[in-house]
Design a protein around this motif. Structure first.
Motif, PDB file in Angstrom:
ATOM      1  N   MET A 294       0.833  -1.170   0.000  1.00  0.00           N
ATOM      2  CA  MET A 294       0.000   0.000   0.000  1.00  0.00           C
ATOM      3  C   MET A 294       0.885   1.244   0.000  1.00  0.00           C
ATOM      4  SD  MET A 294      -3.372   0.375   2.332  1.00  0.00           S
ATOM      5  CE  MET A 294      -4.146  -1.137   1.858  1.00  0.00           C
ATOM      6  N   SER A 295       0.500   2.245  -0.756  1.00  0.00           N
ATOM      7  CA  SER A 295       1.270   3.471  -0.851  1.00  0.00           C
ATOM      8  C   SER A 295       1.041   4.348   0.370  1.00  0.00           C
ATOM      9  CB  SER A 295       0.861   4.236  -2.116  1.00  0.00           C
ATOM     10  OG  SER A 295       1.489   5.489  -2.142  1.00  0.00           O
ATOM     11  N   SER A 296       2.105   4.733   1.003  1.00  0.00           N
ATOM     12  CA  SER A 296       1.967   5.598   2.178  1.00  0.00           C
ATOM     13  C   SER A 296       1.677   7.034   1.771  1.00  0.00           C
ATOM     14  CB  SER A 296       3.224   5.525   3.039  1.00  0.00           C
ATOM     15  OG  SER A 296       4.332   5.993   2.300  1.00  0.00           O
ATOM     16  N   ALA A 297       1.941   7.411   0.520  1.00  0.00           N
ATOM     17  CA  ALA A 297       1.706   8.777   0.061  1.00  0.00           C
ATOM     18  C   ALA A 297       0.220   9.135   0.081  1.00  0.00           C
ATOM     19  CB  ALA A 297       2.267   8.965  -1.347  1.00  0.00           C
ATOM     20  N   LEU A 298      -0.656   8.163  -0.098  1.00  0.00           N
ATOM     21  CA  LEU A 298      -2.093   8.422  -0.106  1.00  0.00           C
ATOM     22  C   LEU A 298      -2.797   7.956   1.163  1.00  0.00           C
ATOM     23  CD1 LEU A 298      -3.165   7.479  -3.748  1.00  0.00           C
ATOM     24  CD2 LEU A 298      -2.934   9.748  -2.753  1.00  0.00           C
ATOM     25  N   TRP A 299      -2.083   7.316   2.054  1.00  0.00           N
ATOM     26  CA  TRP A 299      -2.726   6.705   3.206  1.00  0.00           C
ATOM     27  C   TRP A 299      -3.512   7.732   4.020  1.00  0.00           C
ATOM     28  CZ3 TRP A 299      -4.414   2.258   4.250  1.00  0.00           C
ATOM     29  CH2 TRP A 299      -4.829   1.942   5.544  1.00  0.00           C
ATOM     30  N   GLY A 300      -4.829   7.529   4.088  1.00  0.00           N
ATOM     31  CA  GLY A 300      -5.703   8.383   4.878  1.00  0.00           C
ATOM     32  C   GLY A 300      -6.073   9.704   4.234  1.00  0.00           C
ATOM     33  N   GLU A 301      -5.598   9.960   3.038  1.00  0.00           N
ATOM     34  CA  GLU A 301      -5.874  11.232   2.357  1.00  0.00           C
ATOM     35  C   GLU A 301      -7.226  11.199   1.659  1.00  0.00           C
ATOM     36  OE1 GLU A 301      -4.039  14.016   2.411  1.00  0.00           O
ATOM     37  OE2 GLU A 301      -2.532  13.052   3.671  1.00  0.00           O
ATOM     38  N   ASN A 302      -7.831  12.371   1.515  1.00  0.00           N
ATOM     39  CA  ASN A 302      -9.032  12.541   0.708  1.00  0.00           C
ATOM     40  C   ASN A 302      -8.584  12.996  -0.676  1.00  0.00           C
ATOM     41  OD1 ASN A 302     -10.762  12.004   2.905  1.00  0.00           O
ATOM     42  ND2 ASN A 302     -10.464  14.084   3.625  1.00  0.00           N
ATOM     43  N   VAL A 303      -9.131  12.391  -1.709  1.00  0.00           N
ATOM     44  CA  VAL A 303      -8.702  12.680  -3.076  1.00  0.00           C
ATOM     45  C   VAL A 303      -9.886  13.184  -3.884  1.00  0.00           C
ATOM     46  CG1 VAL A 303      -7.737  11.691  -5.189  1.00  0.00           C
ATOM     47  CG2 VAL A 303      -6.922  10.895  -2.962  1.00  0.00           C
ATOM     48  N   LEU A 304      -9.654  14.255  -4.641  1.00  0.00           N
ATOM     49  CA  LEU A 304     -10.652  14.762  -5.575  1.00  0.00           C
ATOM     50  C   LEU A 304     -10.210  14.351  -6.971  1.00  0.00           C
ATOM     51  CD1 LEU A 304     -13.145  16.415  -6.326  1.00  0.00           C
ATOM     52  CD2 LEU A 304     -11.664  18.443  -6.375  1.00  0.00           C
ATOM     53  N   LEU A 305     -11.017  13.541  -7.616  1.00  0.00           N
ATOM     54  CA  LEU A 305     -10.732  13.042  -8.962  1.00  0.00           C
ATOM     55  C   LEU A 305     -11.565  13.862  -9.942  1.00  0.00           C
ATOM     56  CD1 LEU A 305      -9.417  10.826 -10.730  1.00  0.00           C
ATOM     57  CD2 LEU A 305     -11.390   9.385 -10.191  1.00  0.00           C
ATOM     58  N   ILE A 306     -10.908  14.486 -10.922  1.00  0.00           N
ATOM     59  CA  ILE A 306     -11.610  15.317 -11.894  1.00  0.00           C
ATOM     60  C   ILE A 306     -11.545  14.634 -13.249  1.00  0.00           C
ATOM     61  CG2 ILE A 306     -11.671  17.560 -13.038  1.00  0.00           C
ATOM     62  CD1 ILE A 306     -10.371  18.707 -10.486  1.00  0.00           C
ATOM     63  N   ASP A 307     -12.704  14.473 -13.858  1.00  0.00           N
ATOM     64  CA  ASP A 307     -12.816  13.807 -15.162  1.00  0.00           C
ATOM     65  C   ASP A 307     -13.425  14.791 -16.147  1.00  0.00           C
ATOM     66  OD1 ASP A 307     -12.911  11.946 -17.182  1.00  0.00           O
ATOM     67  OD2 ASP A 307     -14.197  10.537 -16.122  1.00  0.00           O
ATOM     68  N   ASP A 308     -12.973  14.742 -17.389  1.00  0.00           N
ATOM     69  CA  ASP A 308     -13.495  15.675 -18.383  1.00  0.00           C
ATOM     70  C   ASP A 308     -14.559  15.052 -19.277  1.00  0.00           C
ATOM     71  OD1 ASP A 308     -11.880  13.990 -19.823  1.00  0.00           O
ATOM     72  OD2 ASP A 308     -10.909  15.563 -20.979  1.00  0.00           O
ATOM     73  N   THR A 309     -14.910  13.845 -19.012  1.00  0.00           N
ATOM     74  CA  THR A 309     -15.973  13.197 -19.785  1.00  0.00           C
ATOM     75  C   THR A 309     -16.619  12.128 -18.931  1.00  0.00           C
ATOM     76  OG1 THR A 309     -16.530  12.112 -21.857  1.00  0.00           O
ATOM     77  CG2 THR A 309     -14.460  11.459 -20.837  1.00  0.00           C
ATOM     78  N   TRP A 310     -17.823  11.762 -19.280  1.00  0.00           N
ATOM     79  CA  TRP A 310     -18.529  10.722 -18.536  1.00  0.00           C
ATOM     80  C   TRP A 310     -19.363   9.945 -19.533  1.00  0.00           C
ATOM     81  CZ3 TRP A 310     -18.403   9.291 -13.432  1.00  0.00           C
ATOM     82  CH2 TRP A 310     -19.375   8.393 -13.009  1.00  0.00           C
TER      83      TRP A 310
END
Length: 82
Positions: A1-17
């Protein structure tokens, strides 16, 4: 598991759906890498009702009540899968 993201909130932005498959896969990968929560913002989407099953998906989505824990394209609940 990556410690860089551990417990972080991430906002994912997509330009299409289209189907949401790519965004869902990206969110799952971020969660697997240790992100606590992943939120998705889609910047824009035009629904061409004449393309593929789009018209069917739109009509099915209109029949369902909105809920954060339910996928708009599939009838099953995603509650408790965090």
């Amino acid at each position: 598991m990556s410690s860089a993201l551990w417990g972080e909130n991430v906002l994912l932005i997509d330009d299409t759906w289209a189907t949401g498959n790519h965004a869902q896969s990206a969110a799952a990968a971020l969660k697997a890498a240790g992100a606590r929560t992943v939120a998705l913002v889609v910047l824009g989407r035009h629904l061409n009702r004449d393309y593929g099953d789009t018209s069917q998906y739109v009509e099915q989505a209109r029949l369902r009540r909105f809920g954060w824990d339910v996928c708009p394209l599939r009838p099953w609940s995603h509650a408790g899968r965090d």
